[in-house]
Design a protein around this motif. Structure first.
Motif, mmCIF file in Angstrom:
data_model
loop_
_atom_site.group_PDB
_atom_site.id
_atom_site.type_symbol
_atom_site.label_atom_id
_atom_site.label_comp_id
_atom_site.label_asym_id
_atom_site.label_seq_id
_atom_site.Cartn_x
_atom_site.Cartn_y
_atom_site.Cartn_z
ATOM 1 N N ARG A 83 4.818 1.475 41.286
ATOM 2 C CA ARG A 83 4.908 0.477 42.349
ATOM 3 C C ARG A 83 4.754 1.091 43.735
ATOM 4 O O ARG A 83 4.918 0.403 44.732
ATOM 5 C CB ARG A 83 6.234 -0.274 42.263
ATOM 6 N N LYS A 117 2.734 -5.453 41.160
ATOM 7 C CA LYS A 117 3.593 -4.524 41.894
ATOM 8 C C LYS A 117 4.841 -5.231 42.407
ATOM 9 O O LYS A 117 5.902 -4.641 42.537
ATOM 10 C CB LYS A 117 2.822 -3.925 43.072
ATOM 11 N N LYS A 174 1.827 6.284 44.043
ATOM 12 C CA LYS A 174 1.384 6.300 42.641
ATOM 13 C C LYS A 174 0.860 7.676 42.234
ATOM 14 O O LYS A 174 -0.137 7.798 41.517
ATOM 15 C CB LYS A 174 0.332 5.221 42.392
ATOM 16 N N ILE A 222 2.380 -2.636 34.709
ATOM 17 C CA ILE A 222 2.946 -1.671 35.658
ATOM 18 C C ILE A 222 3.820 -0.617 34.959
ATOM 19 O O ILE A 222 4.610 -0.940 34.076
ATOM 20 C CB ILE A 222 3.809 -2.418 36.718
ATOM 21 N N GLY A 281 -1.026 3.449 38.835
ATOM 22 C CA GLY A 281 0.274 2.821 38.610
ATOM 23 C C GLY A 281 0.375 1.987 37.354
ATOM 24 O O GLY A 281 1.442 1.484 37.025
#
Lengths: 354, 463
Positions: free
Chosen positions: B367, A203, B395, B335, B291
């Motif tokens: 994210r 992330k 998400k 991602i 995600g």
């Protein structure tokens, strides 16, 4: 709380005299501390036995962990391939009806560890040009191939098929044999062709492409760079039938029959359902040849020739080749006789789709 | 576009005219009914004759359009005020006419579809979600996109087991009863295939948002946090670096997931929108990795292995790797970056009239949360900020809306999302400058829909 290491049900190990044990378990729930958290919190399920784990844990890593003992030669691999794989992948692995498994490896690639064709405008993607570790090939053949009969190959067959596919890609010579040790020495042509230097792994990863949230006079000119090519128009059916019939917008009529609405939307025949279920359609179209002949081509050939049914049924069970070309059809022994008859009757009746 | 203007051979001119003709802005009423429906009502001839007359006129001639509307309405008047509708004067269907309820037959157009020629076999293929006509953010379970690698297995939940093995103290074998006994959570998350919009890296290839963005769905998922199960098995916190979920389907699909992600917000899910998972979506058990590209949310989950190295499985080496212009493949591109698309008006549709429209669409980010969505109607020159439907969830799909008054002139509609990290959805030329056109995966470009003077909306790319 305890579990039986032999995998027997939990309750068997909870006999009399386990009062103290239960008290401890209760304390775990009430007073979680680092040392006690090591114990299971819920105690659901049971321990998996070593045999169970061995049967299900078949994955193979790049370092070879997971490879079973066994060996297979290129020549044995060719035998297995011709019988079980060529019908979809082509005699030389060149058929891209499914992913092409051979082709594109250039002289010098193996030494460099990079498939040079991938840096061209026409990156031919095959097992030879793309794959970085041979373990992946072994693992995937073992778990997922043949497409319609996965998990039916022996370890020796998988080693042999791996060797043959590598030979088709000019990575192994014709007289090579692979086993659980020698397979680790194979140098894949694209082994240095992968990178994890990018922002997609977490992330917090850093994006490689940036735009700005400009609000006014952001671009000087806007030109249309691409629109639906002529060749693709109508390909997706009548768009007017793909929207709700009452909405702030209507659908645009396009002049062809709708394609690919969900099968559930229209009634189908049992024969068609079975042909789909048993992956007959992976190799046969209703009208057209895919790998094998179209169903209606078969019906046309046997039209009026009474008594073809038992002969064709035997062919379905045992597999065959030669009538429609050299590509063999694999045996369909896993399909029940009743289902095979239903499919056959449906095919010979002209494959009605509803 | 030529498609509507020149019906193909064999196409009845009448039926092609029934949905409108070139350059004419249509009043809504006559569009409520398709030619087939009109036919059923036996008003076909009259209505179409009038509409045909309107078309022949070649432009908006109020009298012809009015005649058309009248023809349709005459036939319908028995159900329209001041009359009382037929269905108000009889008994309706009893309860349990459908023990498991079905959509109205009038919703038959809103189904999953395949993109012809995209895949070679229906057993390893894709069915796209009809985003063009969905509301809000939840995808009905029967419309959730499908992506299988060896078909949908038919699994008896009583015979299904989840094994947890590898770097764990206690390798576990769990029944479905066991899994359902663990404390559970429900969360709304999107799933987007890594290859969503992948057909359009080089150029426009498909006509509608169903095909361009329909490998995207969003559900409320219920299940056990994976962290709970890993702790229950006593995973080796020192050595564990990755996990490997494995499917019970013929493909035995496997993917490597880093342990930080696995312990974060991953679910072992059995519930989807209040009921059990649909077979196409993993019945009875699947992984849900919020995600992350959809292939990691392994369906028909039968095993989770804990390990200390990535596995380099087929779906992370031969597929789901992103080819860069240098010839290098980016691997483990998990991602899904922020992306948005306008779902209405969108490609393949036609605006019925000038005047007010709500432009609406979906935005999402792998994210976290969507922070802002801007909309342009002039191809990206100028932007206005859209309203976001609350609550905005992490998400999850986020519905955005903005008011627009169409004045009848050509327009280019775009949406652009910014997520909570500050990342702004890029344009095609920005993506291609870095990644070329051959990478297949992770196409999150701004989408452009062109509105023509005729009201017809089509898929274009701008530079």
């Amino acid at each position: 709380m305890s579990r039986s290491p032999d995998g027997s049900p939990l309750e068997r190990s909870q006999g009399r005299g386990s009062g103290l044990l239960c008290l401890c378990a209760a304390l775990v729930l009430w007073l979680p501390s680092p040392s006690l958290a090591e114990e299971p919190k819920f105690g659901f399920g049971r321990l998996a036995t070593p045999e169970e784990i061995a049967a299900w844990d078949t994955d193979v890593r790049p370092d070879g962990k997971g490879l079973p003992k066994g060996s297979g030669s290129v020549s044995f691999g060719q035998e297995v391939y011709d019988a079980k794989c060529a019908s979809c992948h082509g005699t030389f692995g060149e058929d891209n009806q499914y992913m092409a498994i051979a082709g594109g490896v250039q002289p010098g690639d193996i030494d460099r560890g990079r498939a040079s064709i991938l840096a061209t405008g026409q990156p031919l993607r095959t097992v030879g040009t793309k794959l970085n570790h041979v373990s992946t090939l072994w693992d995937y053949i073992n778990r997922a191939m043949p497409f319609a009969q996965p998990k039916t190959l022996t370890p020796n067959e998988v080693y042999a098929l791996t060797a043959y596919v590598l030979h088709l890609n000019d990575i192994l010579p014709a007289d090579a044999t692979l086993d659980e040790k020698s397979i680790l020495e194979v140098r894949m042509p694209n082994r240095n062709g992968f990178t994890t230097e990018h922002g997609f792994m977490s992330k917090a990863g850093k994006p490689d492409v940036k735009n700005a949230a400009c609000m006014k006079d952001c671009v000087a000119t806007v030109t249309i760079a691409s629109e639906l090519p002529e060749s693709a128009q109508g390909m997706h059916g009548n768009l007017a039938e793909q929207v709700r019939s009452f909405a702030p917008t209507s659908g645009v009529k396009s002049g062809r029959a709708p394609a690919g609405a969900s099968a559930a939307a229209s009634p189908t025949s049992p024969g068609l359902d079975l042909a789909k279920k048993f992956a007959c359609m992976a190799c046969h179209g209703v009208d057209n040849k895919v790998v094998g002949p179209g169903f209606r081509e078969i019906a046309a050939r046997y039209k009026g020739s009474g008594g073809a049914e038992p002969q064709l049924l035997a062919k379905l069970k045992a597999g065959g080749a030669g009538v429609w070309g050299p590509v063999p059809m694999p045996p369909q022994a896993h399909v029940s006789e009743q289902d095979l008859k239903t499919i056959l009757t449906w095919v010979l009746s002209g494959s009605p789709t509803r | 576009m030529a498609v509507t203007d020149a019906p193909e051979k064999g196409q009845s001119p009448q039926s092609s005219e029934a949905t409108g003709s070139r350059g004419r802005i249509e009043p809504a009423a006559e569009n409520f009914f398709t030619a087939a429906e009109l036919s059923r009502r036996k008003f076909f001839g009259k209505a179409l004759a009038a509409i045909g007359a309107a078309a022949t006129a070649g432009a908006v001639t109020p009298s012809a359009a009015e005649t058309a509307r009248q023809a349709v309405q005459e036939g319908l008047e028995k159900n329209l005020p001041p009359n009382v509708p037929e269905w108000s004067k009889i008994l309706g269907a009893p309860i349990l006419a459908h023990p498991y309820g079905l959509p109205s037959p009038h919703e038959k157009n809103i189904v999953r579809r395949e993109s012809p020629g995209l895949t070679r076999t229906p057993h390893s293929s894709v069915a796209f979600t009809p985003l063009q006509n969905l509301f809000g953010i939840i995808t009905p379970s029967g419309l959730h996109f499908e992506r299988h690698h060896a078909g949908t297995p038919e699994i008896d939940p009583h015979q299904h087991r989840l094994m947890i093995n590898g770097l764990v103290k206690r390798p576990l074998l769990l029944t479905m009863e066991d899994v359902l006994r663990f404390p559970s959570v429900s969360r709304i998350h999107f799933i987007e295939c890594g290859a969503n919009s992948g057909m359009e890296w080089g150029n426009v290839a498909v006509p509608t948002v169903q095909y361009s963005h329909g490998m995207l769905s969003c559900s409320e998922w219920t299940g056990v946090p994976l962290s709970v199960l890993l702790q229950e098995a006593g995973y080796d916190a020192k050595r564990a670096k990755f996990i490997l979920p494995e499917g019970s389907d013929g493909a035995g699909l496997t993917r490597t997931i880093p342990i930080e992600l696995a312990l974060d917000d991953v679910l072992v899910a059995y519930g989807q929108n209040g009921e059990m998972l649909r077979p196409e979506n993993g019945y009875p058990l699947r992984l849900l990795v919020p995600g992350v590209q959809g292939v990691s949310s392994v369906k028909w989950l039968r095993r989770i292995e804990v390990g200390d190295q990535p596995w380099n499985t087929r779906e992370e080496s031969l597929h789901y790797v992103d080819l860069m212009p240098s010839g290098l493949h980016r691997q483990y591109t998990w991602i899904q970056e922020a992306k948005s698309v306008i779902t209405s008006p969108s490609g393949g549709q036609r605006l019925l009239d000038k005047g007010y429209y709500e432009i609406t669409g979906l935005a999402w980010s792998g994210r976290g949360k969507v922070k802002r969505v801007d909309v342009s109607t002039d191809g990206g020159r100028n932007w206005r900020t859209a309203r976001l439907q609350e609550p905005v969830q992490t998400k999850a799909l986020t519905r955005f809306r903005i008011d627009w008054r169409w004045d009848g002139s050509p327009a280019l509609l775009q949406s652009r999302v910014m997520d909570e990290t500050g990342y702004v959805q890029p344009k095609y030329n920005q993506l291609r400058a870095v990644r070329g056109e051959k990478s297949i995966y992770h196409n999150n470009s701004i989408q452009t829909w062109r509105v023509a003077e005729s009201g017809e909306v089509s898929n274009v790319q701008v530079s």
